[in-house]
Design a protein around this motif. Sequence first.
Motif, PDB file in Angstrom:
ATOM      1  N   VAL A  56       0.852  -1.180   0.000  1.00  0.00           N
ATOM      2  CA  VAL A  56       0.000   0.000   0.000  1.00  0.00           C
ATOM      3  C   VAL A  56       0.889   1.233   0.000  1.00  0.00           C
ATOM      4  N   ASP A  57       0.417   2.293  -0.600  1.00  0.00           N
ATOM      5  CA  ASP A  57       1.151   3.554  -0.641  1.00  0.00           C
ATOM      6  C   ASP A  57       0.950   4.281   0.688  1.00  0.00           C
ATOM      7  N   VAL A  58       1.942   4.223   1.574  1.00  0.00           N
ATOM      8  CA  VAL A  58       1.805   4.860   2.882  1.00  0.00           C
ATOM      9  C   VAL A  58       1.979   6.374   2.814  1.00  0.00           C
ATOM     10  N   SER A  59       2.305   6.906   1.635  1.00  0.00           N
ATOM     11  CA  SER A  59       2.414   8.360   1.508  1.00  0.00           C
ATOM     12  C   SER A  59       1.053   9.008   1.225  1.00  0.00           C
ATOM     13  N   ALA A  60       0.039   8.215   0.922  1.00  0.00           N
ATOM     14  CA  ALA A  60      -1.299   8.759   0.685  1.00  0.00           C
ATOM     15  C   ALA A  60      -1.839   9.344   1.991  1.00  0.00           C
ATOM     16  N   PRO A  61      -2.572  10.459   1.921  1.00  0.00           N
ATOM     17  CA  PRO A  61      -3.092  11.067   3.149  1.00  0.00           C
ATOM     18  C   PRO A  61      -4.077  10.148   3.878  1.00  0.00           C
ATOM     19  N   ALA A  62      -3.952  10.121   5.183  1.00  0.00           N
ATOM     20  CA  ALA A  62      -4.865   9.322   6.004  1.00  0.00           C
ATOM     21  C   ALA A  62      -6.218  10.010   6.085  1.00  0.00           C
ATOM     22  N   ARG A  63      -7.270   9.211   6.178  1.00  0.00           N
ATOM     23  CA  ARG A  63      -8.606   9.778   6.270  1.00  0.00           C
ATOM     24  C   ARG A  63      -9.306   9.393   7.560  1.00  0.00           C
ATOM     25  N   ILE A  64      -8.568   8.764   8.463  1.00  0.00           N
ATOM     26  CA  ILE A  64      -9.123   8.380   9.758  1.00  0.00           C
ATOM     27  C   ILE A  64      -8.017   8.519  10.801  1.00  0.00           C
ATOM     28  N   VAL A  65      -8.406   8.854  12.023  1.00  0.00           N
ATOM     29  CA  VAL A  65      -7.458   8.998  13.124  1.00  0.00           C
ATOM     30  C   VAL A  65      -7.823   7.989  14.202  1.00  0.00           C
ATOM     31  N   LEU A  66      -6.847   7.236  14.664  1.00  0.00           N
ATOM     32  CA  LEU A  66      -7.060   6.349  15.806  1.00  0.00           C
ATOM     33  C   LEU A  66      -6.905   7.180  17.072  1.00  0.00           C
ATOM     34  N   SER A  67      -7.742   6.949  18.047  1.00  0.00           N
ATOM     35  CA  SER A  67      -7.632   7.600  19.345  1.00  0.00           C
ATOM     36  C   SER A  67      -7.495   6.503  20.386  1.00  0.00           C
ATOM     37  N   ILE A  68      -6.382   6.520  21.105  1.00  0.00           N
ATOM     38  CA  ILE A  68      -6.096   5.459  22.063  1.00  0.00           C
ATOM     39  C   ILE A  68      -5.848   6.075  23.431  1.00  0.00           C
ATOM     40  N   GLY A  69      -6.635   5.651  24.409  1.00  0.00           N
ATOM     41  CA  GLY A  69      -6.476   6.139  25.769  1.00  0.00           C
ATOM     42  C   GLY A  69      -5.284   5.508  26.450  1.00  0.00           C
ATOM     43  N   VAL A  70      -4.509   6.336  27.126  1.00  0.00           N
ATOM     44  CA  VAL A  70      -3.343   5.877  27.878  1.00  0.00           C
ATOM     45  C   VAL A  70      -3.428   6.448  29.292  1.00  0.00           C
ATOM     46  N   GLU A  71      -2.686   5.851  30.211  1.00  0.00           N
ATOM     47  CA  GLU A  71      -2.697   6.346  31.596  1.00  0.00           C
ATOM     48  C   GLU A  71      -1.994   7.684  31.712  1.00  0.00           C
ATOM     49  N   ASP A  72      -0.905   7.886  30.965  1.00  0.00           N
ATOM     50  CA  ASP A  72      -0.102   9.108  31.071  1.00  0.00           C
ATOM     51  C   ASP A  72       0.424   9.481  29.686  1.00  0.00           C
ATOM     52  N   VAL A  73      -0.191  10.476  29.076  1.00  0.00           N
ATOM     53  CA  VAL A  73       0.195  10.894  27.721  1.00  0.00           C
ATOM     54  C   VAL A  73       1.665  11.298  27.684  1.00  0.00           C
ATOM     55  N   ASP A  74       2.096  12.093  28.643  1.00  0.00           N
ATOM     56  CA  ASP A  74       3.480  12.591  28.626  1.00  0.00           C
ATOM     57  C   ASP A  74       4.497  11.462  28.745  1.00  0.00           C
ATOM     58  N   ALA A  75       4.185  10.434  29.511  1.00  0.00           N
ATOM     59  CA  ALA A  75       5.081   9.286  29.644  1.00  0.00           C
ATOM     60  C   ALA A  75       5.089   8.441  28.378  1.00  0.00           C
ATOM     61  N   ALA A  76       3.997   8.444  27.618  1.00  0.00           N
ATOM     62  CA  ALA A  76       3.909   7.646  26.387  1.00  0.00           C
ATOM     63  C   ALA A  76       4.661   8.292  25.225  1.00  0.00           C
ATOM     64  N   LEU A  77       4.796   9.608  25.225  1.00  0.00           N
ATOM     65  CA  LEU A  77       5.418  10.293  24.080  1.00  0.00           C
ATOM     66  C   LEU A  77       6.827   9.797  23.752  1.00  0.00           C
ATOM     67  N   PRO A  78       7.737   9.603  24.714  1.00  0.00           N
ATOM     68  CA  PRO A  78       9.068   9.095  24.361  1.00  0.00           C
ATOM     69  C   PRO A  78       9.033   7.698  23.750  1.00  0.00           C
ATOM     70  N   LEU A  79       8.017   6.909  24.090  1.00  0.00           N
ATOM     71  CA  LEU A  79       7.899   5.561  23.534  1.00  0.00           C
ATOM     72  C   LEU A  79       7.586   5.592  22.040  1.00  0.00           C
ATOM     73  N   ASP A 107       3.908   3.983   9.752  1.00  0.00           N
ATOM     74  CA  ASP A 107       3.409   4.147   8.385  1.00  0.00           C
ATOM     75  C   ASP A 107       2.856   5.550   8.135  1.00  0.00           C
ATOM     76  N   GLY A 108       2.857   6.408   9.161  1.00  0.00           N
ATOM     77  CA  GLY A 108       2.330   7.754   9.015  1.00  0.00           C
ATOM     78  C   GLY A 108       0.852   7.883   9.335  1.00  0.00           C
ATOM     79  N   ASN A 109       0.255   6.837   9.920  1.00  0.00           N
ATOM     80  CA  ASN A 109      -1.149   6.925  10.329  1.00  0.00           C
ATOM     81  C   ASN A 109      -1.260   7.798  11.569  1.00  0.00           C
ATOM     82  N   PRO A 110      -2.192   8.759  11.582  1.00  0.00           N
ATOM     83  CA  PRO A 110      -2.339   9.622  12.755  1.00  0.00           C
ATOM     84  C   PRO A 110      -2.998   8.887  13.915  1.00  0.00           C
ATOM     85  N   VAL A 111      -2.445   9.124  15.107  1.00  0.00           N
ATOM     86  CA  VAL A 111      -2.951   8.512  16.332  1.00  0.00           C
ATOM     87  C   VAL A 111      -3.007   9.602  17.400  1.00  0.00           C
TER      88      VAL A 111
END
Length: 117
Positions: A56-79, A107-111
């Motif tokens: 699949v062409d991963v450079s094509a613009p995404a048309r959906i965003v995944l939203s995933i709940g985490v316990e601590d957003v700031d702690a997840a960012l370095p991961l 792959d460039g999918n927004p989350v």
Amino acid sequence: MAVQPIIVTPDLDRVQAFYSQVFGAVEVFRHPADGPVFYKTLKIGDGELGLVAEKVDVSAPARIVLSIGVEDVDAALPLVEAAGGRVRGPANDMLWGQRVAHVFDPDGNPVNLTQEL
């Protein structure tokens, strides 16, 4: 009734590793069971995410965003970057009571990483 997002990716192992490292995703199903895998289901918390191995062409613009709940957003960012993703910017507190950070998987999918305040 349930909704299951499915990501089509040319590199199933890389994308699976990202969701496992950042969100603790666990593989609960694969097809076929033996040989080259075409489809996997990952369990993330109470939800499921499907992965399909396909060119699949991963450079094509995404048309959906995944939203995933985490316990601590700031702690997840370095991961995110350590797992091959990209952070779009710092986390922000939103008026509706969540802390949110926007990232991309390998792959460039927004989350959206979300945390209840």
